[in-house]
Design an enzyme around this catalytic site. Structure first.
Site, PDB file in Angstrom:
ATOM      1  N   LYS A 181       0.852  -1.195   0.000  1.00 25.40           N
ATOM      2  CA  LYS A 181       0.000   0.000   0.000  1.00 25.40           C
ATOM      3  C   LYS A 181       0.883   1.240   0.000  1.00 25.40           C
ATOM      4  CE  LYS A 181      -1.896   2.817   2.896  1.00 25.40           C
ATOM      5  NZ  LYS A 181      -1.788   4.027   2.061  1.00 25.40           N
ATOM      6  N   GLY A 234       7.186   4.966   7.900  1.00 24.69           N
ATOM      7  CA  GLY A 234       6.403   6.200   7.984  1.00 24.69           C
ATOM      8  C   GLY A 234       6.678   6.925   9.273  1.00 24.69           C
ATOM      9  N   GLU A 256      10.077   1.273  10.348  1.00 23.55           N
ATOM     10  CA  GLU A 256      11.125   2.237   9.969  1.00 23.55           C
ATOM     11  C   GLU A 256      10.496   3.609  10.093  1.00 23.55           C
ATOM     12  OE1 GLU A 256      14.307   1.735   8.888  1.00 23.55           O
ATOM     13  OE2 GLU A 256      14.182  -0.423   9.186  1.00 23.55           O
ATOM     14  N   CYS A 290      13.935  10.709   6.025  1.00 26.36           N
ATOM     15  CA  CYS A 290      13.892  10.321   7.440  1.00 26.36           C
ATOM     16  C   CYS A 290      15.237  10.533   8.113  1.00 26.36           C
ATOM     17  CB  CYS A 290      13.457   8.870   7.552  1.00 26.36           C
ATOM     18  SG  CYS A 290      14.430   7.771   6.531  1.00 26.36           S
ATOM     19  N   GLU A 390      10.692  16.285  14.366  1.00 28.73           N
ATOM     20  CA  GLU A 390      10.999  16.099  12.947  1.00 28.73           C
ATOM     21  C   GLU A 390      10.167  17.086  12.128  1.00 28.73           C
ATOM     22  OE1 GLU A 390       9.479  12.511  10.990  1.00 28.73           O
ATOM     23  OE2 GLU A 390      11.450  12.254  10.105  1.00 28.73           O
TER      24      GLU A 390
END
Ligand code: NAD
Length: 491
Positions: A181, A234, A256, A290, A390
């Protein structure tokens, strides 16, 4: 599929082969170019019934076909997938830039590393060895590595191709069935690449793509009883929720997640190289990585000179449409992402000093895109949200340190632990810090260099498990002990 000007994409028909891996009856999700707002592709949205059906068929396929037991078959299919991707790589790179916004050079790089990742795992498909041991007289144990079963790969929008393939290639190489997905902002590139997996030797239903919102389609995958493993990449908060939902079914998870990575420059570093590294660490892909080196830690004695030169580099960066070969930094992926990033810059303005950038770009033909200038903020308090959270955009928070111990303390003062950069010419220091810093990857005198052979993953809130490398493939296996007793009597 409609398009206003540039080359149009019909992803469902992209494959030259008739077999479509997309489980969706009708087109529905519009994918837009973040540089111009133009429609790039329309991709079918999967219904929950289609998701359920895909999972049931994948389960049946992985139990009944030769796939799970035939490593050479899997290697052939994966190598051919890589070859088809290579043939189409220029078209795919263009689609990636148009849908995600990154520069065409970065898109070509993502294609190349994705293809390399498929080939690496294709090779490993024939080398998934178990172990055996003589345990006592007449008794032998054999440890087998078997596929987990049906894997749900749920992926984000920032490196949509690479992060999908990083899960799909080892999952397939290990003999699993996979349902992918993609993120709703970047479905077209994933569907186009997955269509190229269609192959006469790929058993039906071993691989499929479903498209739709995380809260419905994604959640269905996570909670479905016949999904055996979730490979999720994500946001950390989403990942934690995925893990909670998966706990009910005691499903295996690989997560992750996010980061706020420190990039530490000592006074003895090669300054020219460290400047280029600091720029690449935060502004590459407009900071939407990331592992972005979003906290720059400078030894106090070089702070002023380093910042003066880094600000000059940031100010000179050419921001624009990723398809323009002169562009050095593309747009943010969406209007929402642009708003989020500008809100964080607002925090920087009120709590620190904005040394470079700090604004959106709304002229020079870029007014319809989601462009923000490369931004550098200094003098922030250590508890600033800009230091802790972040941003996922081109915003660098600068911190300073006096000693090696203080550098380690600041670097580790984060809930994340995904990556770190170290710039120094002191070999002993690299070992000391390499051990002391809590992070899944530590780059020494380099940044953002990934290799399919080398595992990546996060400490702390940055994730669980490892991807890439041999360990990354073994995450997609279950371990089984067969115990043989050839003695004439029991004990
Ligand atoms: P996101 O968490 O919003 O979405 C990721 C995927 O999860 C999407 O496909 C989304 O549709 C799906 N999803 C959302 N809610 C879900 C739910 N309840 N159940 C199941 N699936 C759900 O992340 P994003 O905004 O697409 O990506 C950016 C984030 O990804 C950043 O935090 C970034 O650091 C992280 N990231 C991590 C890595 C890594 O390797 N550690 C790599 C790239 C991106």
């Amino acid at each position: 599929m409609v398009d206003s000007g540039r080359a149009s994409w019909d992803v469902a028909a992209f494959s030259a082969r008739s077999h479509s891996l997309l489980l969706a009856a009708e087109g529905g999700l519009e994918s837009r170019d973040p540089a111009t707002g133009e429609l790039v592709a329309t991709v079918g949205v999967s219904s929950i019934a289609e998701v359920d059906d895909g999972i049931a068929r994948a389960g049946s396929a992985v139990r009944r076909s030769a796939w799970r037991n035939d490593g050479a078959l899997r290697a052939r299919v994966l190598f051919r997938w890589a070859a088809r991707m290579r043939e189409q790589s220029e078209r795919l790179a263009e689609l990636l830039t148009r849908e995600q916004g990154k520069t065409i050079g970065q898109a070509r790089g993502e294609l190349a590393s994705s293809i390399s990742m498929i080939e690496y795992n294709a090779g490993l498909a024939r080398a998934i060895y178990g172990r055996s041991l003589a345990l006592k007289e007449g008794v032998h144990g054999v440890m087998l590595r078997e596929p987990v079963g049906v894997v749900a790969a749920i992926t984000p929008w920032n490196y949509p191709l690479n992060l999908t393939i990083r899960a799909v290639a080892p999952a397939l190489a290990a003999g699993n069935a996979v349902l992918v997905k993609p993120a709703s902002l970047t479905p077209a590139i994933v569907v186009a690449a997955m269509q190229l997996l269609a192959d006469d030797e790929l058993p039906a239903d071993i691989a499929a793509v479903v498209v739709g919102p995380g809260g419905t389609v994604g959640d269905r995958m996570v909670t479905h009883p016949e999904i055996d493993m979730i490979a999720f990449t994500g946001d950390s908060t989403t990942g934690i929720n995925v893990m909670k939902s998966a706990a009910d079914g005691l499903k295996r998870v690989s997560l992750e997640l996010g980061g706020k990575s420190p990039n530490i420059v000592f006074a003895d570093a090669d300054m020219e190289k460290a400047l280029a590294g600091a720029e690449n660490a935060i502004f590459s892909a407009a900071g939407q990585i990331c592992t972005a080196g979003s906290r720059l830690l400078l030894e106090r004695s070089i702070r002023d000179e380093f910042l003066e030169r880094l600000v000059a580099r940031a100010d000179a960066m050419r921001v624009g449409d990723g398809l323009d070969p002169a562009t050095e930094m593309g747009p943010l992926v969406s209007r929402e992402q642009k708003r989020t990033v500008l809100d964080y810059i607002g925090i920087g303005r009120s709590e620190g000093t904005v040394l470079a950038g700090g604004t959106a770009v709304e002229d020079g033909g870029l007014e319809h895109g989601n462009f923000v200038r490369p931004t550098i903020v200094a003098d922030l308090p250590s508890d600033s949200r800009l230091v802790a959270e972040e941003v996922f955009g081109p915003v660098l928070a600068v911190q300073t340190f006096e000693t090696e111990e203080e550098a380690v303390e600041i670097a580790n003062a984060s809930e994340f632990g995904l990556a770190c950069g170290l710039w120094t010419n002191d070999l002993n220091r690299t070992w000391r810090l390499g051990r002391a810093i809590e992070s899944g990857t530590i780059w020494i005198n380099t940044y953002h260099h990934f290799y399919g052979e080398m595992e990546v993953g996060g400490f702390k809130r940055s994730g669980i498990g490892r991807q890439q490398g041999v360990e990354g493939l073994l995450e997609f296996t279950e371990t089984k002990h067969l115990n043989f007793d050839s003695n004439p009597t029991l004990w």
